[in-house]
Structure formats: C-alpha cells, structure tokens
Design a protein around this motif. Structure first.
Motif: not given
Length: 632
Positions: A85-91
């Motif tokens: 979720e974090t990587v998707e949000r930052l991406a």
C-alpha cells in the motif's frame, strides 16, 4: 495470488520521493545542522525534538523512541499501511507506474484495503462536487450563498452535494469496480433492505482529509425539513476515519500553521471556510467530537512547541461553547504552546461574524484575547458567591487543583497569584502555598497510584529485562570514552566512508567493545566495506543487518550528527587512531597477563613468541602515538 511489486520499481519509488517532503506533510522540520532536519517525533510524545531526517541519505531516526528507516518505513508506520500500500501510494505521488510479478496486476484484488478505501473516497468527493452544479442541488447552493460562499469558495474546499435518491453514489462506485463489502466498510454506503444504499442523501457535503491530503470521510449538513436525520451527519468510524484523529481543514492549514506557529480552532466546517476566506488560513475544526489529546498531537508536531507558538480557540458564547472551552483547558497542559480563547460579540461564530461585519472582523477576532487558563478559572470562580468567606473558600477548593496541574512552576506560581485576585483572597502567599501543596499531593499520588502509569512501567521494565542486549541508542554508554569514539567512527564509516577507507576495512570486529557497535561493524563488512562505497551503500548495510534491532541502530548512526565542526580527514584519522590504539592497549594487557602466568619456567619457545608479540605491540602503539593516522 497477489503480485509482488518489481524490486527495481520499489527502488525507483524510494529514490523519487524525497523523505523530507513526505515527513513535512506530517510535522514541521527545522535545520538540525550537518544537512539534517529535526522535528517533534510523530511516534511518541516529547517536549523537545529528537526526531531527525537526513534528506541526503533518505533516512529518518528518532533518538527518543528509536523508530527509524527510509521513506517507505515512515509512511508505513505513520499511516498504518502495508508495504505494498505504501509503495503504491508513493508511486502515485511520483507518477511511477508499478510492475507486478507472479501473475500480473489486478487493481481490484491486489491493492491494499486502505488504498482502496481512500480511492473510493476520492472518487466520491469528485462525484459530490459535480452534483453541486445540478438542478436538484439549488437548495445547497442557496445555503452556501446565504453564508457568503460563492462557487469559487465551494471549489476551493471541495464542497459537494449528495443526491436525494437511495443509491446514486453506490451504483456509481460499483461501476468503478468497488465491491459491496468495500462500500459498506468505507462508510459511504450502508445496508438497505435489498443491498447497500447511500449513507448520505440530499445533503451538502464537505470532504474531510487527513494531514497527508487523502479524503478519509465526509461531513454532511441537512438541507430539507423532511430529512429526519441530525443537523450534521459524519462518516462513521472506519479503518481510515477516526473522528478523534482528524481535523477538518488541516490539509489546507498545515503549512501556514508551521510557518507562523499559530493554529485557530473553530467549531464547524463553515467557520473554517469563513476564516480562510478572511485571511485566517490557520483555522481548523474537529469533526463532530470534542477537541482532545489526539488532536493536540497533530497540532504539536506542526507547531514544534516553540516559545512563540499559540493556539486560539473560538467557541460560541453560549453554555455549550463555554463547556467546550473548559474541556479544552483540561488538555491544555499537553501543549507547550500558549492557549487563548476568543469569543465573538453577541455570541456569533466566525461564519456569522464575517456575514455581519466582514473579513476584517474575523481576522480581529482571532488575535489572542484571553488566556484559556484565565477564562477557565473565571468560569469556575463565577459559580460561587465571593461576597462570603464560605463562597471564597469553596471557589478556591475547586480552582486550586486546576492551577496545580500546571507543570511549569513559574507559570503555576503566577497563575496562583492571579487566582487569589479573582477569588478576592488578600493573602496571595496562602493561595500560592495551597496550590503548591495540592501539586505535591497530585505528584505523590500519581507515583503510588494504581493507574496506567504503574502497570505500563512494570511491563516496560519486564521488557527491558527480557532484552538486555538491545541497543540503547545515543545513551548506550556515552560516559565511556571508548564507546563514544567507537560510535563516532561508525558514524563516519556510514556517513562519510571515503574519509575512513581503506583503513577502516582492516579493523576487526573485536576492536569495537560495545556488542551493538560490533554488530554494526559486521554489517559494514558484510555489505562490502567502505572502500569504493557505491550509491546504494547505506541500503546494503541496512540489508546486511541480522534483525530489526541492529538495522535500527544502523539507521540511527547514519542520521545522527557527527560531533566535529569540521568533518575532514584529520578528524576521521583521530577516531581511527583512538579506536585502534585502545585495541592495541587492550591486547598488550592480555599479553602481559599471559607472560605473568607463564613465569620464568614456562616453555621457552612459547615464552619467546609472547615476548616478541609484546615488543611488536608496544612498538606499534608508540608509533600510533607519535605519528597518528600515518602509522595505521
């Protein structure tokens, strides 16, 4: 099976999103020297900033609670997200398209729960905003116009309208691929007789955003007489919406709150709008609940608790507003900021005041007026007949414990003197002593009492006994010169490897006497050493850590400032020599002990070898003392 995000994409996200930009969305950062930034830790309560961010290394570390890591770790921790979720949000912020391995990518199935719920709210916010222009929403546009808000104001705050029908939004979100379970879980829909129906119908809608700018809920205002619901209806508690942890308008106000160290707390959505449009861009409001401890934590991180920080509460002048002010005062000591209360003439709220007297009157209202403690004490004292000795004594009995809660002794003394004047007791010294006596009693009682502090402390102590080898951060043993120098050398090896290589790479693990520092030295060795350190050197060292405890210490040492004003080869050489010289001296003592044990009757060959080693060590030590780093 959910696809794993491609490793190269994860690295690209980590590199593309500056850690200081992300952290600044949640707290105010200031220069800490050496290229680092500091602020109040968002993961534990503290009065002075021990949380540091190193933009050049992409790492953060708190020297108080020992939390640390990179940008991804920070977002995971603060927003309670999974790694994906974090990587998707930052991406999404960086405009990076992620690739997924092991079977491709299906957004509806593979995104984390929070990501899906936030996306549903973002789509709902746009849907409601579009509906505000419909013929049905004329009643909503009229409501806004009557309160001085035009179309531009509505667009700035994202105000929208929920249609009267049963399932307009529900059907719209289904068409976007959201399941009935997700719609119910989000709070946007609720169970009906034949399936999910819209929770909000025929109401004016305000999107509620978290400090990071994500829409996490809505506030809905009743418009029609045939609406039997409450005047204001908010999103229920959901995995992404906790009313005690959100402040309406914080996404718009946070930068100015941090810039001017001032926050204005109002009571409603239209009050926030009125304040911002009048130039008071630090205004925020709670969402259907009293202002409490979690709200204070959000503001303290932005205010940084410096000496000029101010929080101004604007409550209605009615009994409910006064009660709210007293509740706020109960939490006043959780602020290091000065707190004030402002009540508009004739009991008007900021929205009404702007309509009646214009923007200037709103701006003037929130200029600090009455200290919150003074207002609270006057409310208490005002309930008693101060013309009689019994009335004055009763007023003092109720007010003195409130003053005794003030932790700063100088402030406590000053307020006690003011209380004496309010009550009408001429002997100020008596009141001061009475307050001090109650304060001591409160402290003593807290120390012995069975409240949370006792059991919590005991659990903490047990944890310490079970894990005595955990690194204790900066206080590992700074009174030991050996440990202090070892720590400094490791910081150089992590932060400025070019200054200590190649000499450092020849240092043995046993040259670091503190076990946690020896573990970090091992990590550096396992990562390939300091010589020719690549761009991802720090990542490699952190990856080489055997567990989270050692990894946290690596992060800490990579972020902590180096003590020297001039960090150069001379300073690095001094640390290298000091650590090596202490290791040589320790070995000399060991060899001397061996000689003493062998005595004159020991094996001649062994005795000769030991004497030879002692001579070599002594000569090496002398050379280090005479020539410094050149002798390494």
């Amino acid at each position: 099976m959910a696809g794993r995000i491609n490793d190269d994409d994860v690295k690209a996200v980590r590199d593309a999103v500056p850690i200081d930009a992300v952290v600044s969305e949640y707290l105010q950062l200031r220069n800490a020297g050496g290229g680092n930034l500091k602020g109040l830790c968002p993961f534990h309560d503290e009065k002075s900033p021990s949380f540091q961010v190193s933009p050049s290394k992409g790492l953060f570390h708190c020297f108080g609670c020992q939390e640390g890591g990179d940008t991804i770790a920070f977002v995971m921790k603060i927003d309670h997200l999974s790694f994906s979720e974090t990587v998707e949000r930052l991406a999404a912020k960086a405009g990076i398209t992620l690739r997924y391995e092991e079977g491709g990518y299906n957004p509806g199935h593979q995104r984390g729960e929070r990501t899906r719920l936030v996306e549903a709210h973002q789509i709902a916010a746009r849907f409601y905003a579009d509906q505000l222009g419909s013929a049905e929403a004329e009643i909503g546009r009229r409501f806004l116009a009557e309160r001085g808000f035009d179309q531009a104001a509505a667009e700035h705050f994202g105000v929208g309208y929920s249609p009267v029908g049963w399932d307009h939004l529900t059907r719209f979100l289904r068409g976007k691929g959201f399941t009935d379970r997700e719609l119910i879980l989000s709070g946007l829909s609720q169970d009906g007789r034949r399936g999910p129906i819209d929770r909000f119908r025929g109401r004016l809608m305000w999107p509620i955003k978290d400090v990071g700018g994500d829409v996490v809920g809505f506030g809905a205002r009743k418009l029609r007489e045939d609406d039997n619901g409450p005047k204001y209806l908010n999103t229920p508690e959901t995995p992404i919406y906790k009313k005690s942890q959100v402040l309406y308008g914080i996404d718009l106000a946070k930068k100015d709150i941090a810039k001017v160290s001032r926050a204005v707390v109002v009571e409603g959505y239209t009050d926030v709008m009125a304040c911002h449009l009048a130039g008071v861009t630090t205004a925020i409001a709670t969402c259907g609940t009293a202002f409490g401890g979690d709200h204070i934590k959000i503001l303290r991180r932005l205010l940084m608790d410096n000496g000029s920080a101010r929080v101004i509460f604007t409550f209605d002048g009615d009994a409910a507003g006064q009660k709210a002010a007293l509740r706020a005062f109960e939490d006043d000591q959780k602020f290091a900021a000065e707190t004030y209360i402002a009540i508009a003439p004739d009991g008007m709220d900021p929205c009404e005041l702007r309509l009646a007297k214009g923007d200037e009157a709103v701006a003037d209202l929130v200029e600090p007026r009455t200290p919150l403690f003074e207002f609270a004490l006057r409310q208490i004292v005002g309930r008693y007949d101060l013309e009689t000795p019994a009335g004055r004594a009763a007023a003092l009995d109720e007010a003195a414990p409130v003053v005794a809660k003030i932790k700063n002794l100088a402030s406590q003394h000053e307020v006690a003197v003011q209380l004496a004047g309010m009550v009408g007791i001429l002997d100020e010294r008596f009141v001061v002593q009475r307050v001090a006596q109650i304060a001591r009693w409160q402290r003593d009682r807290g120390g012995r009492g069975p409240g949370p502090a006792g059991p919590e402390r005991r659990r903490h102590d047990v944890g310490q006994i079970q894990a005595p080898t955990a690194p204790a951060g900066p206080a590992l043993n700074l009174r030991s010169p050996a440990h202090r120098t070892e720590r400094e050398l490791l910081k150089l090896a992590l932060q400025r490897p070019e200054l200590v290589s190649p000499a450092f790479d020849a240092y043995g693990i046993d040259e670091f006497t503190a076990p946690p520092y020896a573990a970090v030295r091992q990590c550096i060795q396992d990562a390939g050493g300091t010589t020719g350190a690549p761009a991802d050197y720090l990542d490699a060292v952190r990856e080489a850590a055997p567990d989270d405890t050692v990894r946290a210490l690596v992060t800490e040492l990579a972020v902590e400032a180096i003590f020297a004003k001039n960090v150069d080869e001379a300073y690095a050489g001094d640390q290298l020599v000091t650590v090596r010289l202490r290791a040589v001296d320790r070995r000399i003592r060991d060899v001397q002990g061996t000689l003493a044990r062998l005595g004159a009757h020991g094996d001649p060959a062994q005795l000769s070898a030991v004497q030879n080693e002692l001579w070599v060590l002594t000569q090496y030590g002398q050379s280090l003392r005479n020539h410094g780093a050149a002798a390494l």
